[in-house]
Each structure stands twice: as structure tokens, then as C-alpha cells.
Motif scaffolding. Sequence first.
Motif, PDB file in Angstrom:
ATOM      1  N   SER A 269      23.162  -9.754   8.150  1.00 16.51           N
ATOM      2  CA  SER A 269      23.398  -8.538   7.371  1.00 16.51           C
ATOM      3  C   SER A 269      22.375  -8.405   6.261  1.00 16.51           C
ATOM      4  CB  SER A 269      24.805  -8.551   6.769  1.00 16.51           C
ATOM      5  OG  SER A 269      25.763  -8.520   7.784  1.00 16.51           O
ATOM      6  N   LEU A 270      22.002  -9.529   5.669  1.00 19.74           N
ATOM      7  CA  LEU A 270      20.998  -9.504   4.606  1.00 19.74           C
ATOM      8  C   LEU A 270      19.649  -9.071   5.160  1.00 19.74           C
ATOM      9  CD1 LEU A 270      20.517 -10.085   1.628  1.00 19.74           C
ATOM     10  CD2 LEU A 270      19.968 -12.426   2.253  1.00 19.74           C
ATOM     11  N   ASP A 271      19.296  -9.555   6.337  1.00 18.59           N
ATOM     12  CA  ASP A 271      18.044  -9.132   6.974  1.00 18.59           C
ATOM     13  C   ASP A 271      18.063  -7.628   7.274  1.00 18.59           C
ATOM     14  OD1 ASP A 271      17.041 -11.686   6.875  1.00 18.59           O
ATOM     15  OD2 ASP A 271      17.574 -12.183   8.943  1.00 18.59           O
ATOM     16  N   GLN A 272      19.213  -7.135   7.722  1.00 17.80           N
ATOM     17  CA  GLN A 272      19.339  -5.698   7.983  1.00 17.80           C
ATOM     18  C   GLN A 272      19.208  -4.889   6.698  1.00 17.80           C
ATOM     19  OE1 GLN A 272      23.063  -5.155   9.967  1.00 17.80           O
ATOM     20  NE2 GLN A 272      22.297  -5.857  11.949  1.00 17.80           N
ATOM     21  N   ALA A 273      19.768  -5.405   5.608  1.00 18.42           N
ATOM     22  CA  ALA A 273      19.675  -4.702   4.323  1.00 18.42           C
ATOM     23  C   ALA A 273      18.238  -4.662   3.825  1.00 18.42           C
ATOM     24  CB  ALA A 273      20.572  -5.379   3.286  1.00 18.42           C
ATOM     25  N   ILE A 274      17.516  -5.770   3.981  1.00 18.01           N
ATOM     26  CA  ILE A 274      16.108  -5.812   3.566  1.00 18.01           C
ATOM     27  C   ILE A 274      15.289  -4.846   4.420  1.00 18.01           C
ATOM     28  CG2 ILE A 274      14.043  -7.272   3.486  1.00 18.01           C
ATOM     29  CD1 ILE A 274      15.904  -9.597   2.721  1.00 18.01           C
ATOM     30  N   GLU A 275      15.578  -4.823   5.714  1.00 18.62           N
ATOM     31  CA  GLU A 275      14.866  -3.907   6.611  1.00 18.62           C
ATOM     32  C   GLU A 275      15.146  -2.446   6.230  1.00 18.62           C
ATOM     33  OE1 GLU A 275      15.214  -2.730  11.260  1.00 18.62           O
ATOM     34  OE2 GLU A 275      15.144  -4.875  10.785  1.00 18.62           O
ATOM     35  N   GLU A 276      16.407  -2.148   5.927  1.00 17.43           N
ATOM     36  CA  GLU A 276      16.760  -0.779   5.557  1.00 17.43           C
ATOM     37  C   GLU A 276      16.188  -0.394   4.187  1.00 17.43           C
ATOM     38  OE1 GLU A 276      20.837   1.757   4.969  1.00 17.43           O
ATOM     39  OE2 GLU A 276      20.723   0.356   6.643  1.00 17.43           O
TER      40      GLU A 276
ATOM     41  N   GLY B 297      13.294  -0.977   3.251  1.00 13.97           N
ATOM     42  CA  GLY B 297      11.848  -0.839   3.398  1.00 13.97           C
ATOM     43  C   GLY B 297      11.103  -2.135   3.169  1.00 13.97           C
ATOM     44  N   GLY B 298      11.750  -3.250   3.420  1.00 15.22           N
ATOM     45  CA  GLY B 298      11.104  -4.547   3.259  1.00 15.22           C
ATOM     46  C   GLY B 298      11.193  -5.112   1.851  1.00 15.22           C
ATOM     47  N   LYS B 299      11.788  -4.372   0.931  1.00 17.78           N
ATOM     48  CA  LYS B 299      11.938  -4.865  -0.444  1.00 17.78           C
ATOM     49  C   LYS B 299      13.109  -5.843  -0.489  1.00 17.78           C
ATOM     50  CE  LYS B 299      10.213  -0.630  -2.508  1.00 17.78           C
ATOM     51  NZ  LYS B 299      10.543   0.528  -3.348  1.00 17.78           N
ATOM     52  N   SER B 300      12.878  -6.991  -1.084  1.00 17.11           N
ATOM     53  CA  SER B 300      13.926  -8.004  -1.105  1.00 17.11           C
ATOM     54  C   SER B 300      14.459  -8.276  -2.513  1.00 17.11           C
ATOM     55  CB  SER B 300      13.408  -9.306  -0.484  1.00 17.11           C
ATOM     56  OG  SER B 300      12.313  -9.794  -1.229  1.00 17.11           O
ATOM     57  N   ASP B 301      14.207  -7.365  -3.463  1.00 12.78           N
ATOM     58  CA  ASP B 301      14.768  -7.595  -4.792  1.00 12.78           C
ATOM     59  C   ASP B 301      16.258  -7.248  -4.782  1.00 12.78           C
ATOM     60  OD1 ASP B 301      14.590  -4.578  -6.476  1.00 12.78           O
ATOM     61  OD2 ASP B 301      13.612  -4.859  -4.540  1.00 12.78           O
ATOM     62  N   ALA B 302      16.993  -7.888  -5.662  1.00 13.04           N
ATOM     63  CA  ALA B 302      18.449  -7.792  -5.654  1.00 13.04           C
ATOM     64  C   ALA B 302      18.953  -6.374  -5.900  1.00 13.04           C
ATOM     65  CB  ALA B 302      19.031  -8.744  -6.700  1.00 13.04           C
ATOM     66  N   SER B 303      18.311  -5.638  -6.785  1.00 14.19           N
ATOM     67  CA  SER B 303      18.816  -4.299  -7.090  1.00 14.19           C
ATOM     68  C   SER B 303      18.672  -3.345  -5.900  1.00 14.19           C
ATOM     69  CB  SER B 303      18.119  -3.726  -8.321  1.00 14.19           C
ATOM     70  OG  SER B 303      16.734  -3.622  -8.102  1.00 14.19           O
ATOM     71  N   THR B 304      17.587  -3.467  -5.144  1.00 11.31           N
ATOM     72  CA  THR B 304      17.399  -2.612  -3.969  1.00 11.31           C
ATOM     73  C   THR B 304      18.388  -2.972  -2.867  1.00 11.31           C
ATOM     74  OG1 THR B 304      15.052  -2.482  -4.513  1.00 11.31           O
ATOM     75  CG2 THR B 304      15.693  -1.783  -2.313  1.00 11.31           C
ATOM     76  N   ILE B 305      18.588  -4.258  -2.642  1.00 15.87           N
ATOM     77  CA  ILE B 305      19.542  -4.702  -1.625  1.00 15.87           C
ATOM     78  C   ILE B 305      20.961  -4.297  -2.035  1.00 15.87           C
ATOM     79  CG2 ILE B 305      20.534  -6.737  -0.509  1.00 15.87           C
ATOM     80  CD1 ILE B 305      17.754  -8.008  -0.733  1.00 15.87           C
ATOM     81  N   TYR B 306      21.251  -4.362  -3.333  1.00 15.44           N
ATOM     82  CA  TYR B 306      22.559  -3.947  -3.841  1.00 15.44           C
ATOM     83  C   TYR B 306      22.812  -2.467  -3.547  1.00 15.44           C
ATOM     84  CZ  TYR B 306      26.110  -2.653  -7.297  1.00 15.44           C
ATOM     85  OH  TYR B 306      27.224  -2.156  -7.911  1.00 15.44           O
TER      86      TYR B 306
END
Length: 122
Positions: free
Chosen positions: A31-38, A40-49
Motif C-alpha cells: 500500500s505504501l508503494d502504491q501511495a508513493i506511485e500515486e 508521483g514518486g514523492k516519498s515525503d510523509a506529507s505527500t503520502i499522508y
Amino acid sequence: MRYARMKLRNFLLCLISAYSLIAFCGAASNSLDQAIEEAGGKSDASTIYKVALDWYSQDDQAKALEVLHHLADAGKHVMSSVKLGHHYAASNNRLMAIKYFAQAGEGGPHHSSIYNAGKLLA
């Protein structure tokens, strides 16, 4: 003899906790990989949140909760802890709600979370 039993008990509890954490992180990684993919490849916490909040509002709560748990437990993300506290309070799981509200209050200047934790304890 009693001391040896206590050491063995503590060791087994640590082993079980470590296994649970590894299993949880393995489940959350998809799910975390899907969130990072959605995101746009950004893996910072605020974007994933923000992605997790979108999923949560679109009735895909299982994936959103996995990501929020990862952010709150592994990353100590304050707003994820707040969201989990509200989720568990709404679903009548007071202990988990108190845990995440207290974690949010301790992890940052989020005084309303401390208030919510105290309100649930009263």
C-alpha cells in the motif's frame, strides 16, 4: 530461577513484537508503494499522508489505514496519529484512540490530541 523465567519471558515478548512489526511492515509496503506511485514518486510523509486521506475519503479505508499506521508508527508522523485517533474513536476502540492521540500530543504541538486522549480516559 525466577530471574531466568523473567528474562525468557521478556525475550519471547520482544521476539513476538519484532515478528509482528516485520509482518505489519511487509503488508503495509504494498500500500505504501502504491501511495508513493500515486504521489508521483514523492516519498515525503506529507505527500503520502495526503494520498492516504484521499483513499480514506473514497471508502478505501483498508489501504489508507495501512499507510497511516506506517506513517504514525514508523515515521512518527503527527497528523497520521491524529487521523488514526479519530478513526479509532469513531469505531469505539478507545484504547487505540488514546494511544494515537497521546502519540500525536507527545510528538508535536498538538494540544487538542492531548485533550481528546484525556476526554476518552475520563
